[in-house]
Design a protein around this motif. Structure first.
Motif: not given
Length: 147
Positions: A86-112
């Motif tokens: 599952e994932y939830k995303i909040n669109l905070l502002e219009p995605a404006a700019g020449d590019h967009i960059e998505a950054v994924g960062t692990v908060l908690k790694r589990g076995r499963t």
């Protein structure tokens, strides 16, 4: 250098990303791979924008989902894959700019299950970077299919 920083892990992530039909279709590019952190960029071309010339929420969320998945995959061995539960995303502002960059960062790694923070930034040609979306994602580790 630990295993997650190895050239083998980098190659595994890049190879998997290259097989992503949607990322190829969108024109997304793998920008950075680090242990537990991956970023993906997308040029704001007409093919990925909506009627007001902002990057479409579907494209924004797709690269965010992908960045989180690959961030998690950097922390697992070569016999593992991850799938989004599952994932939830909040669109905070219009995605404006020449590019967009998505950054994924692990908060908690589990076995499963693994939980990631998702952030998407609008990038201007002059270097300005603005947070346009954020979210959270849960992934499940699965065995790599044989073959």
């Amino acid at each position: 250098m630990n295993e997650q920083e190895s050239p083998e892990v980098q190659a595994r992530i890049r190879s998997s990303f290259e097989r992503q039909g949607l990322m190829r279709h969108l024109g997304a590019r793998l920008a950075d791979i680090a242990p537990g952190r991956v970023s993906i960029t997308l040029a704001a071309r007409s093919e990925v924008t909506q009627q007001h010339d902002y990057v479409h929420a579907g494209a924004t969320s797709a690269i965010a989902d992908c960045a989180g998945g690959y961030a998690a995959l950097t922390l697992f061995d070569q016999d593992s894959e991850v799938l989004t539960v599952e994932y939830k995303i909040n669109l905070l502002e219009p995605a404006a700019g020449d590019h967009i960059e998505a950054v994924g960062t692990v908060l908690k790694r589990g076995r499963t299950l693994t939980v990631c923070l998702l952030e998407v930034y609008g990038l201007q040609a002059g270097g300005e970077r603005k947070l346009v979306a954020n979210g959270q994602q849960t992934l499940i580790r699965v065995d790599r299919p044989a073959g």
